[in-house]
Design a protein around this motif. Structure first.
Motif, PDB file in Angstrom:
ATOM      1  N   LYS A 188       0.815  -1.216   0.200  1.00  0.00           N
ATOM      2  CA  LYS A 188      -0.074  -0.046   0.249  1.00  0.00           C
ATOM      3  C   LYS A 188       0.949   1.351   0.057  1.00  0.00           C
ATOM      4  CE  LYS A 188      -3.941   1.975   0.457  1.00  0.00           C
ATOM      5  NZ  LYS A 188      -3.502   3.565   0.434  1.00  0.00           N
ATOM      6  N   GLU A 189       1.808   1.170   0.795  1.00  0.00           N
ATOM      7  CA  GLU A 189       3.067   2.365   0.832  1.00  0.00           C
ATOM      8  C   GLU A 189       3.618   2.584  -0.550  1.00  0.00           C
ATOM      9  OE1 GLU A 189       6.741   3.942   3.262  1.00  0.00           O
ATOM     10  OE2 GLU A 189       5.702   2.110   3.683  1.00  0.00           O
ATOM     11  N   ARG A 190       4.222   1.529  -1.095  1.00  0.00           N
ATOM     12  CA  ARG A 190       4.620   1.615  -2.475  1.00  0.00           C
ATOM     13  C   ARG A 190       3.601   2.209  -3.387  1.00  0.00           C
ATOM     14  NH1 ARG A 190       6.957  -3.365  -1.038  1.00  0.00           N
ATOM     15  NH2 ARG A 190       5.171  -4.360  -2.418  1.00  0.00           N
ATOM     16  N   GLU A 191       2.274   1.770  -3.570  1.00  0.00           N
ATOM     17  CA  GLU A 191       1.139   2.293  -4.228  1.00  0.00           C
ATOM     18  C   GLU A 191       1.034   3.694  -4.149  1.00  0.00           C
ATOM     19  OE1 GLU A 191      -3.674   1.557  -5.171  1.00  0.00           O
ATOM     20  OE2 GLU A 191      -2.375   0.104  -4.076  1.00  0.00           O
ATOM     21  N   ASP A 192       0.823   4.162  -2.781  1.00  0.00           N
ATOM     22  CA  ASP A 192       0.648   5.682  -2.516  1.00  0.00           C
ATOM     23  C   ASP A 192       1.847   6.305  -2.897  1.00  0.00           C
ATOM     24  OD1 ASP A 192      -1.707   4.956  -1.479  1.00  0.00           O
ATOM     25  OD2 ASP A 192      -1.046   4.844   0.649  1.00  0.00           O
ATOM     26  N   LEU A 198       3.506  10.189  -9.492  1.00  0.00           N
ATOM     27  CA  LEU A 198       2.866  10.373 -10.866  1.00  0.00           C
ATOM     28  C   LEU A 198       2.218  11.861 -11.122  1.00  0.00           C
ATOM     29  CD1 LEU A 198       1.167   7.144 -11.790  1.00  0.00           C
ATOM     30  CD2 LEU A 198       3.114   8.315 -12.985  1.00  0.00           C
ATOM     31  N   ARG A 199       1.685  12.234  -9.961  1.00  0.00           N
ATOM     32  CA  ARG A 199       1.083  13.596  -9.802  1.00  0.00           C
ATOM     33  C   ARG A 199       2.141  14.500  -9.788  1.00  0.00           C
ATOM     34  NH1 ARG A 199      -3.422  12.699  -4.855  1.00  0.00           N
ATOM     35  NH2 ARG A 199      -4.877  11.254  -5.977  1.00  0.00           N
ATOM     36  N   ARG A 200       3.234  14.498  -9.094  1.00  0.00           N
ATOM     37  CA  ARG A 200       4.325  15.286  -9.406  1.00  0.00           C
ATOM     38  C   ARG A 200       4.819  15.532 -10.240  1.00  0.00           C
ATOM     39  NH1 ARG A 200       5.915  12.822  -4.218  1.00  0.00           N
ATOM     40  NH2 ARG A 200       7.293  11.647  -5.546  1.00  0.00           N
ATOM     41  N   SER A 201       4.942  14.326 -11.238  1.00  0.00           N
ATOM     42  CA  SER A 201       5.638  14.586 -12.718  1.00  0.00           C
ATOM     43  C   SER A 201       4.651  15.077 -13.683  1.00  0.00           C
ATOM     44  CB  SER A 201       5.998  13.262 -13.068  1.00  0.00           C
ATOM     45  OG  SER A 201       4.983  12.276 -13.278  1.00  0.00           O
ATOM     46  N   GLY A 202       3.495  15.535 -13.399  1.00  0.00           N
ATOM     47  CA  GLY A 202       2.326  15.971 -14.391  1.00  0.00           C
ATOM     48  C   GLY A 202       2.036  14.944 -15.358  1.00  0.00           C
ATOM     49  N   LEU A 206      -0.582  15.727 -18.438  1.00  0.00           N
ATOM     50  CA  LEU A 206      -0.219  15.314 -19.923  1.00  0.00           C
ATOM     51  C   LEU A 206      -1.375  14.531 -20.546  1.00  0.00           C
ATOM     52  CD1 LEU A 206       1.607  15.570 -22.160  1.00  0.00           C
ATOM     53  CD2 LEU A 206       2.814  13.813 -21.321  1.00  0.00           C
ATOM     54  N   TYR A 207      -1.718  13.443 -19.726  1.00  0.00           N
ATOM     55  CA  TYR A 207      -2.726  12.505 -20.192  1.00  0.00           C
ATOM     56  C   TYR A 207      -4.083  13.148 -20.641  1.00  0.00           C
ATOM     57  CZ  TYR A 207      -6.063   8.793 -20.635  1.00  0.00           C
ATOM     58  OH  TYR A 207      -7.181   7.882 -20.854  1.00  0.00           O
TER      59      TYR A 207
END
Length: 213
Positions: A188-192, A198-202, A206-207
């Motif tokens: 769960k921690e890796r998923e979060d 992904l949110r930080r990278s934008g 872009l999608y």
């Protein structure tokens, strides 16, 4: 009148005599098998019964499963004080009854014992029924019916689920359970962490832009 009464008494005595003779015949046959044919008593009297256990519903001999050892009451139903709340982490809490009806009442008592351990739970239910009945009696009746259905159907089903889970994990040790929950927490921690990256990278932005174009 006397003739009718005599016939009734004759029938009653005949039934009683036949019952006694059948019982005597069974005892004689049992003694013969035990002492003459040298068959063990358990093989003669112990009936074989099979139940489905675990999530896979594997057909298993009831004599090979942990059975209820507490006191029984009316119709052989278990005593509330001797009922153990099932726990998937502890196979010692798994108990089987020798009849589906008795098993239902055992599961019902177990779920009720678990729920009543927290008095706040019962207070919330009482407030729900009282509040809805004051506002709208019809709606209050529907809520009461739903709660009764929940208590007498859903609660026992949770006990059955715990028992099935315990069957599938009966060989697990406390260290195995700790490892399972540790791996689940790490996953769960890796998923979060992946979502935050992904949110930080934008990437999400872009999608969205590509979909709009």
């Amino acid at each position: 009148m006397n003739t009718g009464l005599g016939i009734v008494l004759l029938v009653v005595f005949a039934i009683g005599a036949a019952t006694i003779l059948v019982w005597v015949a069974k005892q004689v046959a049992s003694a013969y098998r035990r002492f003459v044919a040298h068959q063990p008593m358990t093989a003669v009297t112990k009936k074989q019964r099979f139940v489905r256990v675990g999530h896979g519903k594997v057909l298993t001999n009831l004599n090979d499963l942990p059975q209820y050892k507490g006191e029984t009451g009316l119709f052989g139903l278990p005593r509330y004080r001797d009922v153990i709340v099932p726990n998937k982490h502890n196979y010692a809490a798994v108990v089987y009854m020798d009849h589906p009806v008795k098993q239902y009442f055992y599961d019902l008592m177990g779920s009720w014992k678990e729920a009543t351990a927290d008095s706040r739970f019962l207070l919330v239910w009482f407030c729900m029924i009282a509040g809805t009945s004051i506002i709208n009696p019809v709606f209050g009746l529907l809520v009461a019916i739903f709660l009764l259905w929940f208590v007498f159907w859903m609660w026992p089903s949770t006990s059955r689920m715990e028992r099935r889970s315990a069957e599938n994990a009966k060989n697990f040790t406390p260290d195995d359970w700790r490892q399972i929950y540790r791996e689940a927490a790490e996953s769960k921690e890796r998923e979060d962490e992946l979502v935050r990256a992904l949110r930080r990278s934008g990437v999400r932005r872009l999608y969205v832009d590509r979909c709009v174009k």
